[in-house]
Design a protein around this motif. Sequence first.
Motif, short mmCIF file in Angstrom:
data_model
loop_
_atom_site.label_atom_id
_atom_site.label_comp_id
_atom_site.label_asym_id
_atom_site.label_seq_id
_atom_site.Cartn_x
_atom_site.Cartn_y
_atom_site.Cartn_z
N ASN A 18 -6.31 -8.81 -2.66
CA ASN A 18 -5.69 -7.56 -2.24
C ASN A 18 -5.65 -6.52 -3.36
O ASN A 18 -5.63 -5.32 -3.07
N LEU A 19 -5.63 -6.98 -4.60
CA LEU A 19 -5.75 -6.05 -5.72
C LEU A 19 -7.11 -5.37 -5.68
O LEU A 19 -7.21 -4.14 -5.83
N ASP A 20 -8.17 -6.16 -5.47
CA ASP A 20 -9.51 -5.58 -5.36
C ASP A 20 -9.59 -4.62 -4.18
O ASP A 20 -10.21 -3.55 -4.28
N ARG A 21 -8.97 -5.00 -3.08
CA ARG A 21 -8.97 -4.14 -1.90
C ARG A 21 -8.27 -2.82 -2.22
O ARG A 21 -8.76 -1.73 -1.87
N HIS A 22 -7.14 -2.92 -2.87
CA HIS A 22 -6.36 -1.72 -3.21
C HIS A 22 -7.14 -0.80 -4.13
O HIS A 22 -7.21 0.41 -3.89
N LEU A 23 -7.75 -1.36 -5.16
CA LEU A 23 -8.51 -0.54 -6.10
C LEU A 23 -9.70 0.13 -5.44
O LEU A 23 -10.12 1.22 -5.84
N GLY A 24 -10.23 -0.52 -4.41
CA GLY A 24 -11.35 0.07 -3.68
C GLY A 24 -10.93 1.22 -2.78
O GLY A 24 -11.73 2.12 -2.49
N LEU A 25 -9.69 1.19 -2.32
CA LEU A 25 -9.19 2.22 -1.39
C LEU A 25 -8.43 3.34 -2.09
O LEU A 25 -8.41 4.48 -1.60
N ALA A 26 -7.79 3.04 -3.21
CA ALA A 26 -6.96 4.03 -3.90
C ALA A 26 -7.82 5.18 -4.41
O ALA A 26 -8.87 4.97 -5.00
N GLN A 27 -7.36 6.39 -4.17
CA GLN A 27 -8.07 7.58 -4.61
C GLN A 27 -7.38 8.17 -5.84
O GLN A 27 -6.17 8.28 -5.88
N GLU A 28 -8.17 8.52 -6.83
CA GLU A 28 -7.61 9.15 -8.02
C GLU A 28 -7.05 10.52 -7.66
O GLU A 28 -7.67 11.28 -6.93
N TRP A 29 -5.87 10.81 -8.17
CA TRP A 29 -5.31 12.15 -7.99
C TRP A 29 -4.44 12.47 -9.20
O TRP A 29 -4.05 11.59 -9.95
N LYS A 184 0.68 8.61 0.72
CA LYS A 184 -0.52 7.77 0.82
C LYS A 184 -0.45 6.62 -0.17
O LYS A 184 -0.84 5.48 0.15
N ASP A 185 0.05 6.89 -1.38
CA ASP A 185 0.25 5.81 -2.35
C ASP A 185 1.22 4.77 -1.80
O ASP A 185 0.96 3.56 -1.86
N GLU A 186 2.33 5.26 -1.28
CA GLU A 186 3.36 4.34 -0.78
C GLU A 186 2.82 3.47 0.35
O GLU A 186 3.15 2.28 0.46
N ASN A 187 1.97 4.04 1.18
CA ASN A 187 1.42 3.27 2.29
C ASN A 187 0.50 2.17 1.79
O ASN A 187 0.55 1.02 2.29
N LEU A 188 -0.33 2.47 0.80
CA LEU A 188 -1.19 1.44 0.23
C LEU A 188 -0.38 0.34 -0.44
O LEU A 188 -0.74 -0.84 -0.37
N HIS A 189 0.70 0.72 -1.09
CA HIS A 189 1.56 -0.28 -1.71
C HIS A 189 2.18 -1.18 -0.65
O HIS A 189 2.25 -2.41 -0.82
N MET A 190 2.63 -0.58 0.44
CA MET A 190 3.19 -1.37 1.54
C MET A 190 2.17 -2.37 2.06
O MET A 190 2.48 -3.55 2.28
N VAL A 191 0.94 -1.92 2.27
CA VAL A 191 -0.10 -2.81 2.81
C VAL A 191 -0.33 -3.99 1.87
O VAL A 191 -0.48 -5.13 2.32
N PHE A 192 -0.36 -3.73 0.57
CA PHE A 192 -0.54 -4.81 -0.39
C PHE A 192 0.56 -5.86 -0.23
O PHE A 192 0.28 -7.06 -0.06
#
Length: 317
Positions: A18-29, A184-192
């Motif tokens: 899930n870390l790999d998944r997160h890093l693949g989806l997270a967008q730099e901002w 959007k960050d919070e949502n990705l954190h929730m999914v993890f």
Amino acid sequence: MSTANHLLEALEPVVAENLDRHLGLAQEWHPHDYIPWSEGRDFAFLGGEDWAPEQSRLSETAKAAMITNLLTEDNLPSYHREIATRFGRDGAWGTWVGRWTAEENRHGIAMRDYLVVTRGVDPVELERARMDYMTSGYDSGDKTPLEAVTYVSFQELATRVSHRNTGKVTNDPVADRMLARISKDENLHMVFYRNIVAAALEIAPDETMRAIADEVIGFEMPGATMAGFRRNSMIIAKAGIYDLRLHHDDVIMPILRHWDIFERTNLGAVGEQARDDLAAFLEGLDTQAASFVERRAENRARAAARSDSDLTLDIAT
């Protein structure tokens, strides 16, 4: 090795995946991109003008929500300690702890820069509140790692909902866009975290179900201990930014459905009892939420009637 450590070790491959998944989806901002710097000007210390209430374009509701959300984000050092202590600093767990902390840090940076540059709130009072709240810190008690990861599954989604709805009530497209980005960050954190608990339900179903029931029943936002939280949370609830209805419908239930909580067949006696406790609590919460929404509608109707009456008197006069 303790039961908690056994479970952390068993979940390590899921964390890595899930870390790999997160890093693949997270967008730099970058927080600076979301701040209207051209509106900034010096305060009196540098020869400019200090803050005055009329400088803010935010309503009292928006101010209460922004301050509560920002001060909650400010306690990041405490949250980092909480998860680093429980999840460890090695392997995939440790990498996640560091990455999560770095991403969360952007939120407080962006929100504070926005409020100071636009003079949305009194920066002196904001800084005093930050000092007080960070000094007291946040302590979740003696949660196990499993309880902690369960709690943050709900807490991250609750924060996402609060930020997103706060953006809408600001009536400022700049703030709305910034808080949407944070959400959007919070949502990705929730999914993890949600995915980690889903795996735990397969590895240790009874223990995990007990943790889910306990964390839902005892849930409170991490900012609950800050000064003025009760007053501000009522303002936020009355405005529909975050209330019992949203907590039940948009935070708890979607996650429970994702975990197939009420359809699971792999539970023992402990898990079944925990699920029964959870069901009973949710029934009561739903009733409370319905009552709150009804009272709020009645209060809004009375306020509207008074406003119409006052307008009629003004016209007649």
